[in-house]
Design an enzyme around this catalytic site. Structure first.
Site, PDB file in Angstrom:
ATOM      1  N   GLY A  46       0.831  -1.193   0.000  1.00 37.98           N
ATOM      2  CA  GLY A  46       0.000   0.000   0.000  1.00 37.98           C
ATOM      3  C   GLY A  46       0.866   1.243   0.000  1.00 37.98           C
ATOM      4  O   GLY A  46       2.047   1.173   0.347  1.00 37.98           O
ATOM      5  N   GLN A  51       2.753   9.932   1.975  1.00 35.64           N
ATOM      6  CA  GLN A  51       4.114   9.386   2.014  1.00 35.64           C
ATOM      7  C   GLN A  51       4.988   9.913   0.879  1.00 35.64           C
ATOM      8  O   GLN A  51       6.204   9.819   0.941  1.00 35.64           O
ATOM      9  CB  GLN A  51       4.076   7.854   1.934  1.00 35.64           C
ATOM     10  CG  GLN A  51       3.487   7.217   3.179  1.00 35.64           C
ATOM     11  CD  GLN A  51       3.406   5.712   3.027  1.00 35.64           C
ATOM     12  OE1 GLN A  51       2.464   5.195   2.446  1.00 35.64           O
ATOM     13  NE2 GLN A  51       4.406   5.003   3.525  1.00 35.64           N
ATOM     14  N   CYS A  92       6.151  -0.375   7.522  1.00 39.66           N
ATOM     15  CA  CYS A  92       5.793   0.831   6.773  1.00 39.66           C
ATOM     16  C   CYS A  92       6.973   1.261   5.916  1.00 39.66           C
ATOM     17  O   CYS A  92       8.107   1.275   6.389  1.00 39.66           O
ATOM     18  CB  CYS A  92       5.428   1.956   7.748  1.00 39.66           C
ATOM     19  SG  CYS A  92       4.924   3.481   6.925  1.00 39.66           S
ATOM     20  N   LEU A  93       6.703   1.615   4.673  1.00 37.77           N
ATOM     21  CA  LEU A  93       7.765   2.068   3.771  1.00 37.77           C
ATOM     22  C   LEU A  93       8.419   3.351   4.279  1.00 37.77           C
ATOM     23  O   LEU A  93       9.550   3.652   3.913  1.00 37.77           O
ATOM     24  CB  LEU A  93       7.202   2.281   2.360  1.00 37.77           C
ATOM     25  CG  LEU A  93       6.702   1.019   1.651  1.00 37.77           C
ATOM     26  CD1 LEU A  93       6.003   1.376   0.357  1.00 37.77           C
ATOM     27  CD2 LEU A  93       7.850   0.043   1.401  1.00 37.77           C
ATOM     28  N   HIS A 134      -4.168   1.286   7.948  1.00 36.05           N
ATOM     29  CA  HIS A 134      -2.798   1.822   8.020  1.00 36.05           C
ATOM     30  C   HIS A 134      -2.644   3.015   7.062  1.00 36.05           C
ATOM     31  O   HIS A 134      -2.089   4.053   7.438  1.00 36.05           O
ATOM     32  CB  HIS A 134      -1.821   0.685   7.669  1.00 36.05           C
ATOM     33  CG  HIS A 134      -0.381   1.072   7.564  1.00 36.05           C
ATOM     34  ND1 HIS A 134       0.588   0.626   8.446  1.00 36.05           N
ATOM     35  CD2 HIS A 134       0.272   1.843   6.649  1.00 36.05           C
ATOM     36  CE1 HIS A 134       1.762   1.135   8.077  1.00 36.05           C
ATOM     37  NE2 HIS A 134       1.605   1.865   6.991  1.00 36.05           N
ATOM     38  N   GLU A 135      -3.152   2.863   5.838  1.00 38.44           N
ATOM     39  CA  GLU A 135      -3.032   3.942   4.841  1.00 38.44           C
ATOM     40  C   GLU A 135      -3.896   5.138   5.225  1.00 38.44           C
ATOM     41  O   GLU A 135      -3.490   6.298   5.036  1.00 38.44           O
ATOM     42  CB  GLU A 135      -3.439   3.457   3.440  1.00 38.44           C
ATOM     43  CG  GLU A 135      -2.687   2.255   2.897  1.00 38.44           C
ATOM     44  CD  GLU A 135      -1.191   2.320   3.030  1.00 38.44           C
ATOM     45  OE1 GLU A 135      -0.643   3.424   3.164  1.00 38.44           O
ATOM     46  OE2 GLU A 135      -0.560   1.257   3.026  1.00 38.44           O
ATOM     47  N   HIS A 138      -2.163   7.320   7.564  1.00 33.81           N
ATOM     48  CA  HIS A 138      -1.202   8.217   6.906  1.00 33.81           C
ATOM     49  C   HIS A 138      -1.888   9.509   6.480  1.00 33.81           C
ATOM     50  O   HIS A 138      -1.329  10.596   6.618  1.00 33.81           O
ATOM     51  CB  HIS A 138      -0.605   7.550   5.662  1.00 33.81           C
ATOM     52  CG  HIS A 138       0.562   6.632   5.938  1.00 33.81           C
ATOM     53  ND1 HIS A 138       1.724   7.070   6.527  1.00 33.81           N
ATOM     54  CD2 HIS A 138       0.746   5.320   5.671  1.00 33.81           C
ATOM     55  CE1 HIS A 138       2.576   6.054   6.618  1.00 33.81           C
ATOM     56  NE2 HIS A 138       2.003   4.972   6.107  1.00 33.81           N
TER      57      HIS A 138
END
Ligand code: GNR
Ligand code: NI
Length: 177
Positions: A46, A51, A92-93, A134-135, A138
């Site tokens: 995702g 981000q 997480c990226l 999670h997204e 963000h």
């Protein structure tokens, strides 16, 4: 092949609150393509616009094994969440190398718009439910490490700062050769 730069925790821009998308044009479609490419290349399941320093309510997800089922959510809203909770070992990226357990509702129903501005709803469970939540965090400026204890969070920050210092030092060595 324009890969977007992914912001890394503790970058303060990760805490900006995203605004709703109001214009469904070619620029939005190109942004979706670039975000999808960035997510697949990372690789991740995702990616939220926040981000890549775009503070609009837009996210891309692909939880399929073959990575061939892109899902795009614009202005997403959770319209129902189960009382049942599940713990998942999240990553997480924007916080590379860090994984930890986060507890969230096990199932969610989400209403969102597609790239053409058309409304749809999804009933999600498993990894998709985790990923959507999670997204969406963000988009609100929230990173999963904020669910962890202050002790763990400070350890993660110290580790990232140390890694960054080593990275800068190695770059300096290379430049001096
Ligand atoms: O690639 C990702 N994997 C992942 C694993 C467990 C829980 C959440 C995620 S999302 C993450 C990509 C990312 O950082 N999205 O914001
Ligand atoms: Ni993330």
């Amino acid at each position: 092949m324009p890969l977007l730069n992914i912001l890394r925790y503790p970058d303060p821009r990760l805490h900006k609150v995203a605004k709703p998308v109001t214009v469904f044009d070619a620029r939005l479609k190109q942004l979706v393509r670039d975000m999808a490419e960035t997510m697949y290349e990372a690789p991740g399941v995702g990616l939220a616009a926040s981000q890549v320093d775009v503070h609009e309510q837009l996210l891309v997800i692909d939880t399929s094994d073959a990575q061939d089922q892109l899902q795009v959510f614009i202005n997403p809203e959770i319209i129902w969440a189960s009382a049942e909770k599940k713990v998942y070992d999240e990553g997480c990226l924007s916080v590379p190398g860090v994984y930890d357990d986060v507890e969230r509702p096990a199932q969610v129903h989400v209403r969102a718009l597609d790239v053409d501005g058309k409304e749809f709803t999804v009933e999600a469970d498993g990894l998709l439910a985790v990923c959507i939540q999670h997204e969406m965090d963000h988009l609100k400026g929230k990173i999963f490490v904020e669910y962890l204890s202050p002790l763990k969070r400070n350890r993660i920050k110290a580790k990232i700062i140390k890694e960054e210092r080593e990275h800068q030092r190695d770059k300096g060595k290379l430049a001096a050769r």
